[in-house]
Design a protein around this motif. Structure first.
Motif, mmCIF file in Angstrom:
data_model
loop_
_atom_site.group_PDB
_atom_site.id
_atom_site.type_symbol
_atom_site.label_atom_id
_atom_site.label_comp_id
_atom_site.label_asym_id
_atom_site.label_seq_id
_atom_site.Cartn_x
_atom_site.Cartn_y
_atom_site.Cartn_z
ATOM 1 N N LEU A 87 -20.835 -44.309 37.871
ATOM 2 C CA LEU A 87 -20.701 -45.758 37.674
ATOM 3 C C LEU A 87 -19.713 -46.060 36.537
ATOM 4 C CD1 LEU A 87 -21.740 -48.716 38.154
ATOM 5 C CD2 LEU A 87 -23.406 -48.265 36.344
ATOM 6 N N THR A 136 -31.986 -43.749 36.721
ATOM 7 C CA THR A 136 -30.612 -43.337 37.017
ATOM 8 C C THR A 136 -30.418 -41.873 36.678
ATOM 9 O OG1 THR A 136 -30.071 -45.487 36.167
ATOM 10 C CG2 THR A 136 -28.233 -44.014 36.556
ATOM 11 N N ARG A 145 -15.813 -48.009 37.036
ATOM 12 C CA ARG A 145 -15.439 -49.330 36.509
ATOM 13 C C ARG A 145 -13.959 -49.341 36.131
ATOM 14 N NH1 ARG A 145 -13.114 -51.304 32.958
ATOM 15 N NH2 ARG A 145 -13.011 -49.236 32.041
ATOM 16 N N GLU A 163 -20.091 -53.884 37.831
ATOM 17 C CA GLU A 163 -19.510 -52.848 38.705
ATOM 18 C C GLU A 163 -20.544 -52.413 39.747
ATOM 19 O OE1 GLU A 163 -16.524 -51.460 38.972
ATOM 20 O OE2 GLU A 163 -17.142 -49.896 40.392
ATOM 21 N N SER A 164 -21.779 -52.192 39.289
ATOM 22 C CA SER A 164 -22.775 -51.697 40.247
ATOM 23 C C SER A 164 -23.199 -52.796 41.230
ATOM 24 C CB SER A 164 -23.978 -51.104 39.520
ATOM 25 O OG SER A 164 -24.783 -52.122 39.045
ATOM 26 N N GLY A 212 -25.174 -40.126 38.457
ATOM 27 C CA GLY A 212 -24.977 -41.486 38.968
ATOM 28 C C GLY A 212 -24.443 -42.410 37.889
#
Ligand code: FMN
Length: 297
Positions: free
Chosen positions: A89, A81, A93, A235-236, A85
């Motif tokens: 993320l 990651t 959320r 969330e992802s 990114g």
């Protein structure tokens, strides 16, 4: 925890990394080779994981295999990651309070737990616990237990004489509850019982409860760190989540609620997470108050 079995093989070149990295100070260097001079109960595995010669093997607990059903982990380090990114993320959320009437598959729920337990835990005790309600009907049953607790609490809080006496006796909590929550809870209860409207779990089809067994050094922190991992992973995956503090509070106050979920009495629940497919996506990340850092130099 019992001592971890550690073996050092001939490949050891005496670099001393294990000596420096071991939190239990279990290694020393003797004639340019690592030897075990103490015992380790942490089971952190840092020695084996850091040894450049791969000269150390540890016998730990039965480990959870980190293979996932709903996605594949990319082993390529270049796929790690990016910071941007990760921050995107974290910022995207938001608490979800509108869920679709659609169940989340067990394999996805299982993957979420496996991701949750990548969190650190105090003294590596990993005494966290996970319970999952995976269908709407059982979520409603759980909500009914929580609603019954708040109905009883509201009936007590209605009694002004009781609030006064408790306050005089140095227990102002019921008065605070009355001032802060009584009205909104009454409204929520009215909707729950008379309109079948769910202001508690917001219509979610799954609920995850994260707690700890007795004996962990930092049970609350362990459970909450696992919780945050899970929220970000959800969330992802395109799932919505919402922490339900009202349910945690009710479970602390009314210990019988745990029994209805087959949760052992000795376990403590630290987070209750409503989870499901969201009805809508947020267009903007959350705004946060300006922070004032206390720099100490
Ligand atoms: C410990 C905790 C307890 C919470 N309890 C509830 C709750 O009982 N019901 C609810 O709808 N939201 C609850 N929330 C969600 C917060 O209201 C929400 O996180 C906050 O407003 C910030 O919004 P965001 O999550 O979209 O960034 C809780 C959040 C936390 C951290």
């Amino acid at each position: 925890m019992p001592p971890v079995k550690i073996a050092i093989n001939r490949e050891c070149n005496g670099c001393g990394i294990c000596v420096r990295i071991c939190p239990a100070r279990a290694f020393t260097l003797v004639e340019q080779r690592a030897v075990l001079s103490g015992s380790c109960t942490f089971a952190c595995d840092h020695c084996a994981a850091a040894c450049p010669q791969q000269a150390i093997t540890t016998e730990l607990f039965p480990a959870e295999p980190f293979n996932f059903s709903s996605f594949a982990v990319d082993q390529n380090p270049a796929a790690a990651t990016t910071l941007s990114g990760l921050v995107r993320l974290m910022r995207s959320r938001r608490s979800c309070r509108l869920y679709q009437d659609k169940a989340v598959e067990r394999k996805i729920l299982t993957d979420l737990i496996k991701i949750a337990i990548t969190a650190p835990s105090g003294t590596n005790s990993q005494k966290w616990t996970f319970s999952i309600i995976d269908n709407r009907r059982r979520v409603i049953d759980f909500g009914t237990e929580i609603a019954a607790y708040y109905r009883r609490l509201n009936r007590l809080a209605e009694k002004s004489w009781l609030r006064k006496i408790l306050t005089i006796c140095g227990q102002p909590q019921l008065e605070h509850y009355y001032e802060e929550y009584y009205e909104s809870i009454s409204e929520g209860l009215e909707l729950w019982y008379n309109k079948k409207e769910d202001r508690l779990f917001h219509g979610a089809c799954a609920v995850i409860l994260i707690g700890a067994e007795p004996g962990a050094s930092c049970p609350r922190e362990d459970a909450l760190l696992a919780t945050q991992n899970l929220l970000l992973a959800a969330e992802s995956m395109g799932l919505g989540t919402c922490l339900i503090g009202f349910a945690v509070e009710a479970m602390h106050r009314d210990r019988k609620i745990k029994a209805t979920l087959n949760i052992p009495a000795a376990e403590t629940i630290y987070s209750v997470i409503a989870l499901g497919y969201p009805q809508l996506r947020f267009q903007r990340p959350a705004q946060r108050r300006k922070i004032d850092i206390n720099w100490i130099s």
